[in-house]
Design an enzyme around this catalytic site. Structure first.
Site, PDB file in Angstrom:
ATOM      1  N   SER A  23       0.803  -1.394   0.095  1.00 22.18           N
ATOM      2  CA  SER A  23       0.333  -0.034  -0.308  1.00 22.18           C
ATOM      3  C   SER A  23       0.683   0.985  -0.211  1.00 22.18           C
ATOM      4  CB  SER A  23      -0.891  -0.078   1.124  1.00 22.18           C
ATOM      5  OG  SER A  23      -0.093  -0.644   2.895  1.00 22.18           O
ATOM      6  N   ASN A 110      -1.663  -2.336  13.636  1.00 24.04           N
ATOM      7  CA  ASN A 110      -3.840  -1.951  13.248  1.00 24.04           C
ATOM      8  C   ASN A 110      -3.996  -0.706  14.006  1.00 24.04           C
ATOM      9  OD1 ASN A 110      -3.297  -5.041  12.439  1.00 24.04           O
ATOM     10  ND2 ASN A 110      -4.119  -6.283  13.779  1.00 24.04           N
ATOM     11  N   THR A 155     -38.645  27.902 -11.264  1.00 26.37           N
ATOM     12  CA  THR A 155     -39.381  26.220 -10.514  1.00 26.37           C
ATOM     13  C   THR A 155     -39.093  25.597 -11.608  1.00 26.37           C
ATOM     14  OG1 THR A 155     -41.877  26.351 -10.050  1.00 26.37           O
ATOM     15  CG2 THR A 155     -40.144  26.825  -8.387  1.00 26.37           C
ATOM     16  N   HIS A 156     -39.004  24.140 -11.410  1.00 19.90           N
ATOM     17  CA  HIS A 156     -39.324  23.315 -12.769  1.00 19.90           C
ATOM     18  C   HIS A 156     -38.524  24.183 -14.076  1.00 19.90           C
ATOM     19  CE1 HIS A 156     -42.783  21.693 -10.374  1.00 19.90           C
ATOM     20  NE2 HIS A 156     -42.671  22.418 -10.742  1.00 19.90           N
ATOM     21  N   SER A 277     -12.126  25.176 -28.134  1.00 21.24           N
ATOM     22  CA  SER A 277     -12.745  24.290 -28.778  1.00 21.24           C
ATOM     23  C   SER A 277     -11.391  23.955 -29.540  1.00 21.24           C
ATOM     24  CB  SER A 277     -14.038  24.697 -29.607  1.00 21.24           C
ATOM     25  OG  SER A 277     -14.124  23.679 -30.672  1.00 21.24           O
ATOM     26  N   LYS A 283     -16.441  29.038 -29.645  1.00 22.08           N
ATOM     27  CA  LYS A 283     -16.662  28.385 -28.110  1.00 22.08           C
ATOM     28  C   LYS A 283     -15.653  28.917 -26.781  1.00 22.08           C
ATOM     29  CE  LYS A 283     -19.191  25.632 -27.396  1.00 22.08           C
ATOM     30  NZ  LYS A 283     -19.312  23.847 -27.883  1.00 22.08           N
ATOM     31  N   ASN A 285     -15.845  27.170 -23.947  1.00 21.85           N
ATOM     32  CA  ASN A 285     -16.576  26.417 -22.765  1.00 21.85           C
ATOM     33  C   ASN A 285     -16.676  26.547 -21.166  1.00 21.85           C
ATOM     34  OD1 ASN A 285     -17.131  25.249 -25.100  1.00 21.85           O
ATOM     35  ND2 ASN A 285     -15.723  24.153 -24.928  1.00 21.85           N
ATOM     36  N   GLU A 290     -17.524  21.789 -15.609  1.00 20.68           N
ATOM     37  CA  GLU A 290     -18.080  20.841 -16.280  1.00 20.68           C
ATOM     38  C   GLU A 290     -17.246  19.568 -15.309  1.00 20.68           C
ATOM     39  OE1 GLU A 290     -18.556  20.107 -20.246  1.00 20.68           O
ATOM     40  OE2 GLU A 290     -19.208  22.244 -20.542  1.00 20.68           O
ATOM     41  N   TYR A 317      -9.531  -6.184  13.001  1.00 19.86           N
ATOM     42  CA  TYR A 317      -9.183  -5.602  11.155  1.00 19.86           C
ATOM     43  C   TYR A 317      -8.774  -6.774  10.420  1.00 19.86           C
ATOM     44  CZ  TYR A 317      -5.154  -3.216   7.661  1.00 19.86           C
ATOM     45  OH  TYR A 317      -4.834  -3.244   6.838  1.00 19.86           O
ATOM     46  N   GLN A 322      -7.592  -1.955   4.029  1.00 17.52           N
ATOM     47  CA  GLN A 322      -6.468  -1.273   3.752  1.00 17.52           C
ATOM     48  C   GLN A 322      -7.064  -0.317   2.380  1.00 17.52           C
ATOM     49  OE1 GLN A 322      -2.237  -2.632   2.918  1.00 17.52           O
ATOM     50  NE2 GLN A 322      -2.753  -2.897   1.221  1.00 17.52           N
ATOM     51  N   LYS A 325      -8.385   3.596   2.048  1.00 17.05           N
ATOM     52  CA  LYS A 325      -7.029   4.973   2.183  1.00 17.05           C
ATOM     53  C   LYS A 325      -7.124   5.953   0.740  1.00 17.05           C
ATOM     54  CE  LYS A 325      -4.097   3.193   4.644  1.00 17.05           C
ATOM     55  NZ  LYS A 325      -4.936   1.718   5.377  1.00 17.05           N
TER      56      LYS A 325
END
Ligand code: ARG
Length: 459
Positions: A23, A110, A155-156, A277, A283, A285, A290, A317, A322, A325
Site C-alpha cells: 500500500s 492495526n 421552479t421546474h 474548442s 467556443k 466553454n 463541467e 482488523y 487497507q 485510504k
C-alpha cells in the site's frame, strides 16, 4: 527488502503477491503522521519504563532525522516496501541498530494505521473547512454586488417569480455553511485516539494511552480496543461529507453552465477559467464547472465503495480495510481541487445584469404579485388566482404581457383593479417588497450576508 514479519513463514512471497499487498504507493503520504505517532509512542514507552529512556531518545532522534530527510529529499521512499509503517521502522532499524527493534513494543500496525489515518484526515478536514470558507466569502462578495440585480427565479426550470441574483447566490452560501458544520462535526469523531489498542485486545504492558493521545493532540482515547482498530466510520463520514459538498458544487456548476450558454447569457466567466474548442473558433466553454460536476461521480463512488468494503467485515482488523485510504485520499484530493478552482472562478464571474432583467420581464413572473394585489384589496386568494390565470392566458393568446395591458382592459376582468396595480407588478417593487424573513429583497439579502459573515468568523 526482507520482511520484518519473517518468522511463522519464511517471508518469501511471490512478487505478484507483494505488489498486490503493498500500500506504500498511496499510504506514503502519511509519512509525517506515522513518524509523529512513533515519536509519541517511543516517549510513552520511555516514560513508562517499558524501554529505557536512553533507548527512547535514540528512537525519537532517529525518527526526527528520518522526517527531516524525507522532507528535504535526502531519503527516498522505497516503493517496493509493504507500507509506510514498515518502511519507516525498517529505515530506523538500519540507522540506529538493535534499538530500532524496540519501537513496535505494545503496538500493532492495526492501531498504528488507524492512528495515522485519523491524524491525516484531521488535517485534511481543517484544510477543507478553510477552503470552503474562502469560497463562501467570494459568494457573499458577489451577492453583495448583486443584491439588487433582478433575475427570474425558477421552479421546474420555468420562470417563476422575480428574485435578486444576490439572493440566488446566497442559497449556495447557506449550503456551504452546512458543509462546514458537517466537517466540524466529523472532527469530534476523528478526535478519538486509537493507539494502544494494539492488535485488537490491548496489551499486558503498563502503557499510558492518555499520555500518547495528549502528545498527539487528541482530546479523547477510544475505550474499546477492538473498536479502536476496526472503526472506519470517520472515513465513511469524510466521504459522505465530501459527497454532500460535491453535490452542492455540482448544482452550482450546472447553473453556471446554463447561465453561460447562449440561451441564458446571464453570466460570463473570465477567460482564465474557460477553454476554447479545437475546431469551433467561437467556443468558450465552462470546462471547470463541467469537470466539477463530473468529478462528483467519483466522490459518490468513494462513499459507496467504502460502505460496501466495510459492510460484511467481521471484527477486528481485516486487510480489506487497507482499501479505505485510496478512497478517502481521492475524495480529499478531488474536493480540494474543486474548491481551489471554484472560488476564483466565482470571483472572476461577470454578471450580465441587463440580460437577466430582460429574461425576467417576459415570463409573467409577476403574476403572483398581481394576485396578491387583488388579495390586499379584499379578494380571497383563490379567486384572485383564477382571474389572473385567465388574464395570463388571454395575454398569451393576444401577444401581450401584464405590463402592456391598459387599466380599461384590466377592469373588464374585475372592477377591483386600479392605477396602482402597475407599480405593484413592477419587477423592482416585486423584489423590494419581499421583505419577509429570508425573502429575496435587497434588505433581506444584506441580512443573509451579515449572518453568513458572522458565522464564518465563529466556525
Ligand atoms: N497497510 C495496512 C493498511 O493499510 C496496515 C495495517 C496492516 N495490518 C496487518 N495486520 N496486516 O491497512
Amino acid at each position: 527488502m526482507a520482511k520484518m514479519w519473517t518468522g511463522r513463514t519464511d517471508g518469501i512471497t511471490d512478487k505478484i503477491a507483494d505488489d498486490f499487498n503493498s500500500s506504500i504507493k498511496f499510504d506514503s503520504r502519511m509519512y509525517k503522521q506515522d513518524i509523529l505517532g512513533s515519536m509519541a509512542h517511543a516517549s510513552m514507552l520511555g516514560a513508562k519504563n517499558i524501554i529505557s529512556t536512553q533507548d527512547a531518545d535514540i528512537l525519537i532522534d532517529g525518527l526526527d532525522k528520518i522526517l527531516k530527510d524525507i522532507e528535504n529529499g535526502d531519503l527516498q521512499i522505497d516503493y517496493s516496501a509493504e507500507d509506510i509503517h514498515m518502511f519507516i521502522e525498517q529505515v530506523l532499524t538500519e540507522r540506529v541498530g538493535e534499538v530500532g527493534k524496540r519501537l513496535h513494543t505494545a503496538r500493532s500496525r492495526n492501531d498504528q494505521v488507524a492512528l495515522d489515518t485519523r491524524m491525516y484526515l484531521r488535517d485534511c478536514t481543517d484544510e477543507i473547512i478553510d477552503k470552503i470558507k474562502l469560497l463562501i466569502v467570494e459568494i457573499a462578495d458577489k451577492a453583495y454586488e448583486h443584491k439588487s440585480s433582478i433575475m427570474p427565479g425558477y421552479t421546474h426550470l420555468q420562470r417563476a417569480q422575480p428574485i435578486t441574483f444576490g439572493h440566488h447566490l446566497m442559497t449556495y452560501a447557506m449550503m456551504f455553511l452546512r458543509d462546514i458544520d458537517r466537517f466540524n462535526d466529523l472532527k469530534k469523531r476523528i478526535d478519538i485516539c486509537p493507539i494502544g489498542s494494539c492488535a485488537l485486545a490491548g496489551t499486558t504492558y503498563n502503557t499510558d494511552r492518555d499520555m500518547e493521545a495528549k502528545l498527539l493532540g487528541f482530546t479523547n482515547v477510544g475505550l474499546n480496543s477492538i473498536d479502536g482498530v476496526s472503526d472506519r466510520d470517520f472515513c465513511v463520514e469524510f466521504n459522505s461529507d465530501a459527497s454532500m459538498l460535491m453535490m452542492h458544487l455540482s448544482r452550482f456548476s450546472e447553473e453556471i453552465i446554463l447561465w453561460t450558454s447562449w440561451e441564458f447569457k446571464f453570466v460570463e466567466l473570465s477567460d482564465a477559467f474557460t477553454t476554447g474548442s479545437s475546431i469551433m473558433p467561437q467556443k468558450k466553454n465552462s470546462d471547470m464547472a463541467e469537470l466539477v460536476r463530473g468529478k462528483t461521480g467519483r466522490v459518490y463512488g468513494n462513499l459507496i465503495g467504502i460502505l460496501t468494503m466495510l459492510k460484511g467485515l467481521p471484527l477486528a482488523y481485516n486487510k480489506d480495510m487497507q482499501e479505505d485510504k485510496e478512497s478517502v485520499f481521492d475524495s480529499y484530493d478531488t474536493i480540494k481541487m474543486c474548491l481551489d478552482v471554484f472560488a476564483p472562478m466565482i470571483k472572476g464571474m461577470n454578471v450580465l445584469t441587463e440580460n437577466m432583467l430582460v429574461a425576467a420581464q417576459k415570463g409573467f413572473i409577476n403574476a403572483t404579485d398581481l394576485a396578491d394585489y387583488m388579495v390586499k384589496k379584499g379578494m380571497p386568494f383563490r379567486s384572485a388566482y383564477k382571474i389572473v390565470g385567465t388574464i395570463v392566458s388571454d395575454c398569451i393568446k393576444n401577444n401581450k404581457v401584464l405590463e402592456t395591458m391598459t387599466l380599461d382592459e384590466y377592469k373588464k376582468y374585475d372592477q377591483i383593479f386600479d392605477n396602482d396595480l402597475f407599480d405593484e407588478i413592477n419587477l423592482k417593487t416585486c423584489v423590494e417588497k419581499r421583505i419577509s424573513k429570508g425573502g429575496t429583497s435587497p434588505e433581506s439579502v444584506q441580512k443573509q450576508i451579515d449572518f453568513v459573515k458572522e458565522k464564518l468568523a465563529n466556525v
